[in-house]
Write a protein that holds these residues in place. Sequence first.
Motif, PDB file in Angstrom:
ATOM      1  N   THR A  73       0.838  -1.205   0.000  1.00 12.30           N
ATOM      2  CA  THR A  73       0.000   0.000   0.000  1.00 12.30           C
ATOM      3  C   THR A  73       0.867   1.247   0.000  1.00 12.30           C
ATOM      4  OG1 THR A  73      -1.515  -1.269   1.361  1.00 12.30           O
ATOM      5  CG2 THR A  73      -1.965   1.067   1.171  1.00 12.30           C
ATOM      6  N   THR A  96      -0.622   1.906  10.026  1.00  7.34           N
ATOM      7  CA  THR A  96      -1.737   0.983   9.722  1.00  7.34           C
ATOM      8  C   THR A  96      -1.553  -0.330  10.480  1.00  7.34           C
ATOM      9  OG1 THR A  96      -0.634   0.097   7.780  1.00  7.34           O
ATOM     10  CG2 THR A  96      -2.272   1.810   7.378  1.00  7.34           C
ATOM     11  N   GLN A 132     -11.808  -0.598   8.311  1.00  9.13           N
ATOM     12  CA  GLN A 132     -10.461  -0.364   7.759  1.00  9.13           C
ATOM     13  C   GLN A 132     -10.425   0.912   6.906  1.00  9.13           C
ATOM     14  OE1 GLN A 132      -9.137  -5.057   7.755  1.00  9.13           O
ATOM     15  NE2 GLN A 132      -9.206  -3.991   5.834  1.00  9.13           N
ATOM     16  N   GLU A 133     -10.848   0.818   5.655  1.00 11.68           N
ATOM     17  CA  GLU A 133     -10.739   1.966   4.732  1.00 11.68           C
ATOM     18  C   GLU A 133     -11.394   3.240   5.273  1.00 11.68           C
ATOM     19  OE1 GLU A 133     -11.319  -1.052   3.786  1.00 11.68           O
ATOM     20  OE2 GLU A 133      -9.952  -1.563   2.165  1.00 11.68           O
ATOM     21  N   LEU A 177      -9.308   6.678   5.841  1.00  6.94           N
ATOM     22  CA  LEU A 177      -9.715   7.946   5.236  1.00  6.94           C
ATOM     23  C   LEU A 177      -9.897   9.028   6.303  1.00  6.94           C
ATOM     24  CD1 LEU A 177     -10.950   9.680   2.885  1.00  6.94           C
ATOM     25  CD2 LEU A 177     -13.157   8.676   3.482  1.00  6.94           C
ATOM     26  N   LYS A 201     -17.253   0.688   2.274  1.00  8.36           N
ATOM     27  CA  LYS A 201     -15.845   0.260   2.134  1.00  8.36           C
ATOM     28  C   LYS A 201     -15.217   0.728   0.816  1.00  8.36           C
ATOM     29  CE  LYS A 201     -13.522  -3.887   2.958  1.00  8.36           C
ATOM     30  NZ  LYS A 201     -12.381  -3.496   3.771  1.00  8.36           N
ATOM     31  N   SER A 223     -14.945   4.551   0.548  1.00  2.00           N
ATOM     32  CA  SER A 223     -13.875   5.108   1.380  1.00  2.00           C
ATOM     33  C   SER A 223     -12.522   4.914   0.711  1.00  2.00           C
ATOM     34  CB  SER A 223     -13.855   4.439   2.757  1.00  2.00           C
ATOM     35  OG  SER A 223     -15.081   4.570   3.370  1.00  2.00           O
ATOM     36  N   GLY A 224     -12.336   3.725   0.120  1.00  2.00           N
ATOM     37  CA  GLY A 224     -11.075   3.470  -0.589  1.00  2.00           C
ATOM     38  C   GLY A 224     -10.870   4.478  -1.708  1.00  2.00           C
ATOM     39  N   ILE A 241     -10.043   8.057  -0.356  1.00  2.00           N
ATOM     40  CA  ILE A 241      -8.643   8.293   0.060  1.00  2.00           C
ATOM     41  C   ILE A 241      -7.866   8.859  -1.132  1.00  2.00           C
ATOM     42  CG2 ILE A 241      -6.472   7.159   0.728  1.00  2.00           C
ATOM     43  CD1 ILE A 241      -8.169   5.183   2.377  1.00  2.00           C
TER      44      ILE A 241
END
Lengths: 282, 284
Positions: free
Chosen positions: A50, A78, A190-191, A195, B37, B40-41, B44
Amino acid sequence: MTALNTKYSHKDTGWRLFLKTILARAYPRIIGQQRETSWLIFDLLMPMGTVIAYVLVYKALNAPEEYVGFVVMGGAMTAFWMNILWSMSSQLYWEKETGNLALYIMAPNSMMAILLGMALGGMLATALRALVVTLLGSWIFDVTYAVTDFFQLFAVFMLAMIALYGMGMMMASAFLLFGREAWHMANLAQEPIFLASGFYFPIKSLPFWVAAGASIIPLTLGMDAMRQLVFPSGSKIGFLNVSTEIIILSVLAVLFIVTAKYLLAYVEKIAVREGRLTESRR
Amino acid sequence: MNFSESWRSFRMATWLGWQIESNWTDPFLFAVYSIVKPLSGAAILVVMYAVISQGDFTSPMFPYIYLGNAFYIYVGAVMTGVSWAVVDDREHYKTLKYMYIAPIRIPLYLLGRGVARFITGSIAVIITITAGVLFLKVPLNFAEINWPLFFLTLILGVIMLAMLGLLLAGITLTVARHEGFIGEATAGALYIFSGAVFPLDVLPNGFRQVGFFMPTTYWLELLRRSLVGNIAEAFPTLSAFSNGQLLGILVALSIFFGVMGVFVFRRCDRIARERGLIDRTTNY
């Protein structure tokens, strides 16, 4: 009678038992996990993937060099968030699935000590992984740091970790009530958190109230303060000043740990009453 | 091969996969879970882009990044979905051994299990792209989209990803303890080497060549060209190739990886049976 006089007849109680429980639960996290070397490799490869992708995005956009450093730091952090989700929050759920939870509760030790042991072990083991990601990322992308205050940096990191793992202990209690939705809940966190907490960009880029709301997650202010302290242009991208962030992190640390203690007792009582300690809803 | 048995294996696995994916909660929470999900990805990347470009979403780089990231959802969903079924059935539900003794075809069963992830992935892709068009000015003009090329590429790509998933499922059968990481690590590597969110030219020279061997590189490029042709062609990496040439390369690489997928799965399946790995659980 002879058997009762051997070293195995000694019985710890009170704070000694509490401390020994913490160490015993931390042991498999610190020592046990290192024995599966392939896990170490994956634990390092995944965040590095990542980090590399996001650094290359910034390079494609001709971003200032500090942003590469922001991504490397975010990528390293992370590891802590993933540890909180999968090895703290979900842990009591996994223990329930594998049948260990009932044993924990039956044993004459404190559940709080077990959670603290999980936190201590997880923090140390994850710190090692985060350090390697930071070193690797910094080496590959030639990131330069200019630390302005080592004492504040140490204080911010430690407070962020204590608050974060306090939050993990709190979430572990809540997850105790989950069935198979626990996996999905951890996956969902997670994401959106990456963010909202600004793992890969300065949190100041988000609207004020969004950033303020995200500050409930200790890594948000922890990373913001650390970026201010280790990057030359850090002060320009700070959301709040470092001293204020240290105060907020201190409050969060106390709040989360105290809440975890009461929440654990409360949730355990509900779980016992509703017979959820041994259920396995796959 | 008995067609009805194959079809039944695929169909029932699809139904089972959908139940596992969706019935852990109420439909509302499932919808939120499926949408939040991926959005949000994408968000970013949008914030990263907005911070650097000062909010200028008119640059061709933005749709390049946004669409690449949106369609990349399929890679994680389909490829990992197929291989994850092995972990799920063997370690979690402990039912893989029963599947092996049932009158079904295991490869088709595993491919069927990936269909549920394809459906949820498709919802996520559609929502991500719709959000991009409505709120971020991703320049999609429905009259100018090359629909035949788009659907042909999409279908080819999904089949290719499913076969890659079968290849990973085979490897997963023979591995313990870190089997769950295999799909994610492969998806992560493809994210970098396929130029999903940055042009391949950004990669150092040696690594760029790896990207040219990945079918996902050509798949994403063709999807971008079919949707926003003039913008996608602005990037030099594959601009020398026509759509037909890219399609030819994608087909050739898909066949190559498809054959590899079948071969590797058969080989690993035999090894797993010989070593008694089909019903092994490690509690990890």
